[in-house]
Scaffold this motif. Structure first.
Motif, PDB file in Angstrom:
ATOM      1  N   ASN A  17      36.920  62.961  84.744  1.00 32.92           N
ATOM      2  CA  ASN A  17      36.335  63.914  83.811  1.00 32.92           C
ATOM      3  C   ASN A  17      36.964  63.720  82.447  1.00 32.92           C
ATOM      4  O   ASN A  17      38.125  64.048  82.240  1.00 32.92           O
ATOM      5  CB  ASN A  17      36.565  65.351  84.295  1.00 32.92           C
ATOM      6  N   THR A  18      36.199  63.165  81.541  1.00 34.32           N
ATOM      7  CA  THR A  18      36.685  62.999  80.169  1.00 34.32           C
ATOM      8  C   THR A  18      35.887  63.846  79.198  1.00 34.32           C
ATOM      9  O   THR A  18      36.037  63.729  77.998  1.00 34.32           O
ATOM     10  CB  THR A  18      36.588  61.527  79.745  1.00 34.32           C
ATOM     11  N   HIS A  19      35.011  64.693  79.725  1.00 41.85           N
ATOM     12  CA  HIS A  19      34.133  65.485  78.868  1.00 41.85           C
ATOM     13  C   HIS A  19      34.679  66.870  78.571  1.00 41.85           C
ATOM     14  O   HIS A  19      34.058  67.620  77.821  1.00 41.85           O
ATOM     15  CB  HIS A  19      32.744  65.627  79.511  1.00 41.85           C
ATOM     16  N   ASN A 462      28.552  93.468  71.663  1.00 38.59           N
ATOM     17  CA  ASN A 462      29.423  94.619  71.940  1.00 38.59           C
ATOM     18  C   ASN A 462      30.797  94.152  72.395  1.00 38.59           C
ATOM     19  O   ASN A 462      31.389  94.676  73.335  1.00 38.59           O
ATOM     20  CB  ASN A 462      28.791  95.557  72.968  1.00 38.59           C
ATOM     21  N   ASN A 463      31.279  93.116  71.735  1.00 40.18           N
ATOM     22  CA  ASN A 463      32.614  92.534  71.928  1.00 40.18           C
ATOM     23  C   ASN A 463      32.815  91.888  73.295  1.00 40.18           C
ATOM     24  O   ASN A 463      33.938  91.662  73.724  1.00 40.18           O
ATOM     25  CB  ASN A 463      33.724  93.567  71.670  1.00 40.18           C
ATOM     26  N   ILE A 464      31.743  91.557  73.968  1.00 40.43           N
ATOM     27  CA  ILE A 464      31.807  90.816  75.225  1.00 40.43           C
ATOM     28  C   ILE A 464      31.184  89.441  74.983  1.00 40.43           C
ATOM     29  O   ILE A 464      30.080  89.335  74.453  1.00 40.43           O
ATOM     30  CB  ILE A 464      31.059  91.541  76.353  1.00 40.43           C
ATOM     31  N   CYS A 465      31.907  88.394  75.370  1.00 41.46           N
ATOM     32  CA  CYS A 465      31.441  87.036  75.120  1.00 41.46           C
ATOM     33  C   CYS A 465      30.174  86.743  75.926  1.00 41.46           C
ATOM     34  O   CYS A 465      30.171  86.849  77.153  1.00 41.46           O
ATOM     35  CB  CYS A 465      32.540  86.033  75.474  1.00 41.46           C
ATOM     36  N   HIS A 466      29.097  86.375  75.226  1.00 46.79           N
ATOM     37  CA  HIS A 466      27.842  86.024  75.878  1.00 46.79           C
ATOM     38  C   HIS A 466      27.572  84.529  75.830  1.00 46.79           C
ATOM     39  O   HIS A 466      26.646  84.041  76.474  1.00 46.79           O
ATOM     40  CB  HIS A 466      26.683  86.777  75.216  1.00 46.79           C
ATOM     41  N   GLY A 467      28.355  83.792  75.072  1.00 45.26           N
ATOM     42  CA  GLY A 467      28.191  82.353  74.982  1.00 45.26           C
ATOM     43  C   GLY A 467      29.187  81.800  73.984  1.00 45.26           C
ATOM     44  O   GLY A 467      29.786  82.553  73.215  1.00 45.26           O
ATOM     45  N   HIS A 468      29.384  80.497  74.010  1.00 46.61           N
ATOM     46  CA  HIS A 468      30.340  79.912  73.083  1.00 46.61           C
ATOM     47  C   HIS A 468      29.947  78.484  72.730  1.00 46.61           C
ATOM     48  O   HIS A 468      29.185  77.835  73.449  1.00 46.61           O
ATOM     49  CB  HIS A 468      31.759  79.941  73.676  1.00 46.61           C
ATOM     50  N   LEU A 469      30.473  78.030  71.620  1.00 48.85           N
ATOM     51  CA  LEU A 469      30.354  76.643  71.182  1.00 48.85           C
ATOM     52  C   LEU A 469      31.748  76.054  71.158  1.00 48.85           C
ATOM     53  O   LEU A 469      32.699  76.718  70.730  1.00 48.85           O
ATOM     54  CB  LEU A 469      29.727  76.570  69.783  1.00 48.85           C
ATOM     55  N   GLU A 470      31.881  74.812  71.614  1.00 49.83           N
ATOM     56  CA  GLU A 470      33.211  74.211  71.657  1.00 49.83           C
ATOM     57  C   GLU A 470      33.220  72.855  70.977  1.00 49.83           C
ATOM     58  O   GLU A 470      32.241  72.101  71.038  1.00 49.83           O
ATOM     59  CB  GLU A 470      33.712  74.088  73.098  1.00 49.83           C
ATOM     60  N   TYR A 471      34.348  72.577  70.320  1.00 58.61           N
ATOM     61  CA  TYR A 471      34.516  71.334  69.576  1.00 58.61           C
ATOM     62  C   TYR A 471      35.884  70.769  69.933  1.00 58.61           C
ATOM     63  O   TYR A 471      36.910  71.182  69.403  1.00 58.61           O
ATOM     64  CB  TYR A 471      34.388  71.599  68.064  1.00 58.61           C
ATOM     65  N   ARG A 478      29.899  62.729  72.538  1.00 58.74           N
ATOM     66  CA  ARG A 478      28.578  63.267  72.864  1.00 58.74           C
ATOM     67  C   ARG A 478      27.962  63.993  71.667  1.00 58.74           C
ATOM     68  O   ARG A 478      26.738  64.045  71.515  1.00 58.74           O
ATOM     69  CB  ARG A 478      28.672  64.199  74.076  1.00 58.74           C
ATOM     70  N   ARG A 479      28.802  64.568  70.807  1.00 51.11           N
ATOM     71  CA  ARG A 479      28.268  65.137  69.569  1.00 51.11           C
ATOM     72  C   ARG A 479      27.741  64.038  68.652  1.00 51.11           C
ATOM     73  O   ARG A 479      26.683  64.159  68.037  1.00 51.11           O
ATOM     74  CB  ARG A 479      29.350  65.953  68.858  1.00 51.11           C
ATOM     75  N   PRO A 488      25.179  67.327  61.227  1.00 48.55           N
ATOM     76  CA  PRO A 488      25.936  66.157  60.755  1.00 48.55           C
ATOM     77  C   PRO A 488      27.426  66.443  60.577  1.00 48.55           C
ATOM     78  O   PRO A 488      28.265  65.593  60.907  1.00 48.55           O
ATOM     79  CB  PRO A 488      25.256  65.824  59.425  1.00 48.55           C
ATOM     80  N   ASP A 489      27.776  67.628  60.066  1.00 45.34           N
ATOM     81  CA  ASP A 489      29.192  67.976  59.901  1.00 45.34           C
ATOM     82  C   ASP A 489      29.912  68.016  61.243  1.00 45.34           C
ATOM     83  O   ASP A 489      31.046  67.560  61.381  1.00 45.34           O
ATOM     84  CB  ASP A 489      29.338  69.340  59.208  1.00 45.34           C
ATOM     85  N   GLU A 490      29.246  68.564  62.248  1.00 43.42           N
ATOM     86  CA  GLU A 490      29.862  68.718  63.566  1.00 43.42           C
ATOM     87  C   GLU A 490      29.955  67.394  64.308  1.00 43.42           C
ATOM     88  O   GLU A 490      30.817  67.219  65.174  1.00 43.42           O
ATOM     89  CB  GLU A 490      29.065  69.731  64.388  1.00 43.42           C
ATOM     90  N   ALA A 491      29.087  66.469  63.987  1.00 45.66           N
ATOM     91  CA  ALA A 491      29.109  65.166  64.657  1.00 45.66           C
ATOM     92  C   ALA A 491      30.040  64.182  63.968  1.00 45.66           C
ATOM     93  O   ALA A 491      30.564  63.270  64.599  1.00 45.66           O
ATOM     94  CB  ALA A 491      27.698  64.590  64.701  1.00 45.66           C
ATOM     95  N   ALA A 492      30.258  64.384  62.666  1.00 52.33           N
ATOM     96  CA  ALA A 492      31.045  63.409  61.906  1.00 52.33           C
ATOM     97  C   ALA A 492      32.536  63.532  62.174  1.00 52.33           C
ATOM     98  O   ALA A 492      33.270  62.547  62.114  1.00 52.33           O
ATOM     99  CB  ALA A 492      30.779  63.577  60.411  1.00 52.33           C
ATOM    100  N   ALA A 493      33.007  64.721  62.487  1.00 58.04           N
ATOM    101  CA  ALA A 493      34.446  64.950  62.635  1.00 58.04           C
ATOM    102  C   ALA A 493      34.770  65.322  64.073  1.00 58.04           C
ATOM    103  O   ALA A 493      34.038  66.080  64.716  1.00 58.04           O
ATOM    104  CB  ALA A 493      34.910  66.053  61.695  1.00 58.04           C
TER     105      ALA A 493
END
Length: 542
Positions: A17-19, A462-471, A478-479, A488-493
């Motif tokens: 697992n490298t992802h 309402n301060n409960i996590c419903h989803g997230h983005l990770e970098y 994969r980005r 483009p900003d998220e894929a370049a760095a």
């Protein structure tokens, strides 16, 4: 019965697992998972022979085939450490293995009905990580303290409930935290990444042989405050003052700790200290735990977490005591001992709540925070399930799937993946500045930016996590390739400093909630011990 050497049959190879994605649960106790392994075969489910790790105690999961309906014991042998014993159920086991620096030739022995039925060897390499700030441990003692903590009558006296015992128990507690984080990070695909403890060459209380080893150092912080001041009702945590009286301010007790720790030369300008308050005390008349605050201050250079000693009597003081303490169903006598949060009415529960809730406070020093699920949603009441195949509250073997809430939520794992105190050789360098994130609303959605790097963004309803983005470093390829949606900003760095979330994606992540639901973003940055929480407005306003 003749003892045999188990064959090297690893029917379940470790997942590659490298992802940075959570690994699938380990196999259950069903022998059909590995039909090519005959009855009596021992296999290790979460560790490969010759694997390299970086911490002292390793959680090993294993299975001896053909033992359905049987209970037994697995004995862990190390050439330079006391033997450790852990229960098995249906042939399934979890065991804590001690590791020295270098190659460790471990031998696991399965014992059933008092007879050894076979052994299996496992070599694990251990190399501590140098050049990163460790977590430090301290016992906070009042200026006029008698240096004892609450304990039942049969566990009082020298070496049982004195300062020395508190130091030994805190040391063991911290090694459990360290092992737990390493296993959880492995499951999330980030390797056996965990924090370091400040260690010194000293007589090692984790074993019972009295040998000198590199072992966790526990500082004694003699406070300028008296026991009466520490136990004052003005600073008590879990107590409600009479209506006519002043409301207690537990923050003041945390301030006592900070004052004395910051004035102590043993702690540097960039420290993180987990501090056990020796003089906390259960008052049955007031129904209050005096001198206790479950507190923390993470967003300063000198970070402190605190917890009382009111459950310490139930903690293990050495590795050999871990299994017995997590199985001890002795009722808590509330005439002399606290039933913390009304979830500690037996000793094993007190151990879970005390060790686990203390780690909850300490986790804030390591870029973790409250989650709606998992360990930090009071999941520490299941803490022992991370170490034991048998617990008093579970029927059958406690496999990984049966560990309940004793797991790190994905967002917590992401937060500590890029915390400086868990840095690993080969990690990209950290920036030298700290920063807050800026969250700006635009016509099309939200733009998050920072001088530091964005690691994770939680979308909260309402301060409960419903989803997230990770970098993370693990998903950068994969980005870049488009396998993961990215601007483009998220894929370049590898670690972007600017993230754009469209309005449609924001609403999708928030899910089906009422129009008056408050929507907010929580942003974590790489190597920066700060969290930005930005309220965007109600769903209708978006």
């Amino acid at each position: 019965m003749t003892t045999k050497e188990y064959t090297a049959c690893d029917a379940v190879p470790l997942a590659e697992n490298t992802h940075g994605e959570p690994l699938p649960p380990y196999p259950t106790c069903d022998d059909s998972m590995a039909p090519e392994c005959g009855p009596g075969t021992m296999r290790f489910l979460n560790v490969a022979d010759g694997e390299l790790v970086h911490h002292r105690f390793l959680i090993v999961h294993g299975l001896v085939s053909g033992q359905k309906g049987c209970e037994g014991t697995v004995v862990v042998h190390h050439p330079d450490f006391s033997v450790l014993e852990f229960p098995t159920v249906d042939g399934y086991f979890k065991a804590l293995a001690h590791l020295d620096r270098g190659a460790n030739e471990l031998r696991f022995e399965y014992v059933k009905d008092g007879c050894s039925t076979g052994t299996r060897s496992l070599v694990v390499l251990m190399e501590p990580v140098a050049d990163r700030s460790p977590l430090q441990l301290a016992v906070f003692v009042g200026s006029d303290s008698d240096e004892t903590f609450d304990a039942p009558p049969d566990a009082r006296g020298p070496g049982l409930n004195d300062l020395d015992a508190a130091m030994r128990k805190l040391r063991c507690c911290a090694y459990l935290w360290q092992a737990f984080v390493a296993e959880q990070m492995y499951r999330h695909g980030f390797g056996r990444r965990t924090f370091s403890l400040e260690e010194e060459l000293a007589p090692d209380t984790m074993g019972d042989d009295g040998k000198c080893r590199m072992t966790a150092r526990v500082h004694v912080v003699r406070s300028r405050y008296t026991v009466a001041e520490i136990r004052s009702l003005e600073v008590v945590h879990q107590w409600h003052a009479p209506q006519a009286g002043a409301e207690p301010d537990p923050g003041k007790l945390l301030h006592f700790h900070k004052e004395d720790i910051w004035a102590n030369p043993a702690f540097g300008a960039d420290c993180a200290v987990a501090c056990l308050t020796l003089d906390s005390h259960w008052d049955p008349d007031l129904q209050a735990i005096l001198g206790h605050v479950a507190g923390y201050q993470p967003f300063v250079a000198r970070k402190v977490s605190t917890f009382g000693s009111h459950t310490t009597h139930a903690w293990p003081a050495s590795a050999a005591e871990i299994a017995s303490k997590f199985l001890d169903t002795t009722p808590t006598d509330t005439r002399i001992l606290a039933n913390d949060a009304f979830e500690s009415d037996e000793y094993w529960k007190a151990a879970n709540i005390g060790i686990g809730a203390f780690f909850h406070m300490t986790s804030y020093l390591l870029s973790m925070g409250v989650t709606s699920q998992g360990f930090f949603s009071r999941g520490y009441k299941h803490f022992s399930r991370a170490f034991m195949a048998k617990t008093p509250d579970h029927t059958g073997a406690v496999t990984q799937a049966g560990e309940g809430l004793a797991y790190l939520h994905r967002t917590n794992a992401l937060g500590i993946r890029h915390d400086r105190r868990l840095a690993m050789p080969g990690d990209p360098p950290f920036t030298t500045f700290s920063s807050e994130a800026t969250v700006e609303m635009t016509d099309g959605g939200v733009v998050v930016s920072s001088r530091a790097s964005v690691i994770v963004i939680e979308v909260r309803a309402n301060n409960i996590c419903h989803g997230h983005l990770e970098y993370t470093a693990e998903n950068w390829d994969r980005r870049k390739s488009g396998q993961l949606a990215a601007t483009p900003d998220e894929a370049a760095a590898m670690f972007p400093s600017r993230v754009t979330i469209s309005r449609d994606r924001l609403l999708e992540m928030a899910g089906e909630v009422a129009d008056n639901t408050s929507i907010s973003l929580l942003v974590c940055l790489r190597g920066v011990a700060s969290i930005t929480l930005k309220v965007l407005g109600t769903l209708a306003e978006l």
